[in-house]
Design a protein around this motif. Structure first.
Motif, PDB file in Angstrom:
ATOM      1  N   MET A   1       0.795  -1.210   0.000  1.00 18.10           N
ATOM      2  CA  MET A   1       0.000   0.000   0.000  1.00 18.10           C
ATOM      3  C   MET A   1       0.837   1.274   0.000  1.00 18.10           C
ATOM      4  SD  MET A   1      -3.579  -0.414   2.008  1.00 18.10           S
ATOM      5  CE  MET A   1      -2.899   0.382   3.380  1.00 18.10           C
ATOM      6  N   PRO A   2       1.971   1.315   0.686  1.00 21.44           N
ATOM      7  CA  PRO A   2       2.766   2.548   0.616  1.00 21.44           C
ATOM      8  C   PRO A   2       3.170   2.892  -0.816  1.00 21.44           C
ATOM      9  CG  PRO A   2       3.506   1.216   2.448  1.00 21.44           C
ATOM     10  CD  PRO A   2       2.532   0.372   1.668  1.00 21.44           C
ATOM     11  N   TRP A   3       3.417   1.882  -1.650  1.00 17.82           N
ATOM     12  CA  TRP A   3       3.781   2.134  -3.049  1.00 17.82           C
ATOM     13  C   TRP A   3       2.649   2.849  -3.780  1.00 17.82           C
ATOM     14  CZ3 TRP A   3       2.317  -0.471  -7.856  1.00 17.82           C
ATOM     15  CH2 TRP A   3       3.127  -0.095  -8.944  1.00 17.82           C
ATOM     16  N   PRO A  21     -12.344  -9.055   0.947  1.00 22.04           N
ATOM     17  CA  PRO A  21     -12.345  -9.460   2.355  1.00 22.04           C
ATOM     18  C   PRO A  21     -11.852  -8.381   3.311  1.00 22.04           C
ATOM     19  CG  PRO A  21     -10.506 -10.467   1.203  1.00 22.04           C
ATOM     20  CD  PRO A  21     -11.341  -9.759   0.157  1.00 22.04           C
ATOM     21  N   GLY A  22     -11.315  -7.276   2.792  1.00 17.82           N
ATOM     22  CA  GLY A  22     -10.952  -6.152   3.643  1.00 17.82           C
ATOM     23  C   GLY A  22      -9.513  -6.136   4.125  1.00 17.82           C
ATOM     24  N   LEU A  23      -8.623  -6.786   3.409  1.00 23.10           N
ATOM     25  CA  LEU A  23      -7.220  -6.796   3.828  1.00 23.10           C
ATOM     26  C   LEU A  23      -6.635  -5.386   3.827  1.00 23.10           C
ATOM     27  CD1 LEU A  23      -6.044  -9.978   1.899  1.00 23.10           C
ATOM     28  CD2 LEU A  23      -6.780  -9.793   4.284  1.00 23.10           C
ATOM     29  N   ALA A  24      -6.861  -4.634   2.758  1.00 16.28           N
ATOM     30  CA  ALA A  24      -6.388  -3.242   2.713  1.00 16.28           C
ATOM     31  C   ALA A  24      -7.173  -2.379   3.689  1.00 16.28           C
ATOM     32  CB  ALA A  24      -6.499  -2.684   1.296  1.00 16.28           C
ATOM     33  N   LEU A  27      -5.694  -2.170   7.125  1.00 18.23           N
ATOM     34  CA  LEU A  27      -4.536  -1.271   7.233  1.00 18.23           C
ATOM     35  C   LEU A  27      -4.963   0.192   7.130  1.00 18.23           C
ATOM     36  CD1 LEU A  27      -2.043  -3.242   4.985  1.00 18.23           C
ATOM     37  CD2 LEU A  27      -2.042  -3.103   7.486  1.00 18.23           C
ATOM     38  N   LEU A  28      -5.868   0.484   6.214  1.00 19.79           N
ATOM     39  CA  LEU A  28      -6.305   1.863   5.980  1.00 19.79           C
ATOM     40  C   LEU A  28      -7.010   2.466   7.189  1.00 19.79           C
ATOM     41  CD1 LEU A  28      -7.709   1.368   2.387  1.00 19.79           C
ATOM     42  CD2 LEU A  28      -5.706   2.751   3.003  1.00 19.79           C
ATOM     43  N   LEU A  35     -13.587   5.925   6.820  1.00 20.80           N
ATOM     44  CA  LEU A  35     -13.465   5.140   5.597  1.00 20.80           C
ATOM     45  C   LEU A  35     -14.797   4.471   5.286  1.00 20.80           C
ATOM     46  CD1 LEU A  35     -11.647   3.881   3.370  1.00 20.80           C
ATOM     47  CD2 LEU A  35     -11.114   2.058   4.998  1.00 20.80           C
ATOM     48  N   THR A  36     -15.258   4.642   4.059  1.00 16.91           N
ATOM     49  CA  THR A  36     -16.451   3.948   3.578  1.00 16.91           C
ATOM     50  C   THR A  36     -15.998   2.941   2.537  1.00 16.91           C
ATOM     51  OG1 THR A  36     -17.890   5.844   3.951  1.00 16.91           O
ATOM     52  CG2 THR A  36     -18.656   4.198   2.372  1.00 16.91           C
TER      53      THR A  36
END
Length: 167
Positions: A1-3, A21-24, A27-28, A35-36
């Motif tokens: 994600m930083p990239w 599934p909400g992996l990101a 982290l977000l 966040l929506t």
């Protein structure tokens, strides 16, 4: 994600397209005020909603082609390896136009997607795979109304950063 996100300022109200599934999402939510997450699959939307209940994430079950949000509702938008799941390039373009519509003027749209390769074809057997060409993606973002700041690829994926013009 930083990239993908880097130091892009997404603002206080961000939406994520197709979290699966909400992996990101996991982290977000640690770094965003609100966040929506918009997920088309009812089962995945319910599971994610149950997992993040009571926090700063709202999960909405819906289709990114017809987003159930108001015009200029969000300060930032994110899409991680989701666009290739949209059934046709024309529908992907509709998703881009919808992202533009729901972003506030000056809001950033950042994301990534995988490049076409044999591994992608194998893991998508029985699933939708409509590869996004990074060489033409900037023009597609512009056609949706965005100011394209970057489209960059590596050996496995590409990332993009675009902005809805402030005026």
């Amino acid at each position: 994600m930083p990239w993908v996100v880097g130091d892009t300022e997404l603002g206080p109200s961000v939406f994520e397209l197709g979290p699966g599934p909400g992996l990101a999402t996991d982290l977000l939510r640690m770094s965003l005020k609100h966040l929506t997450a918009l997920e088309i699959d009812p089962r995945l939307a319910h599971a994610l909603s149950s997992r993040v209940e009571g926090g700063n994430v709202r999960v909405v079950q819906g289709d990114a082609i017809h987003m159930p949000f108001g015009d200029s509702e969000f300060s930032g938008a994110l899409s991680f390896t989701m666009l290739h799941h949209v059934r046709a390039p024309e529908l992907q373009d509709k998703v881009l136009r919808e992202a533009f519509r729901v972003l506030k003027p000056g809001g950033f749209f950042v994301g990534s997607d995988s490049l076409q390769n044999w591994f992608m074809r194998i893991i998508h057997i029985g699933d939708t795979l409509v590869p996004v060409n990074p060489d033409t993606f900037g023009r597609r973002l512009q056609n949706a109304g965005f100011e394209v700041l970057e489209v960059q690829k590596n050996s496995q994926a590409f990332r993009f950063r675009a902005r809805r013009p402030a005026v």
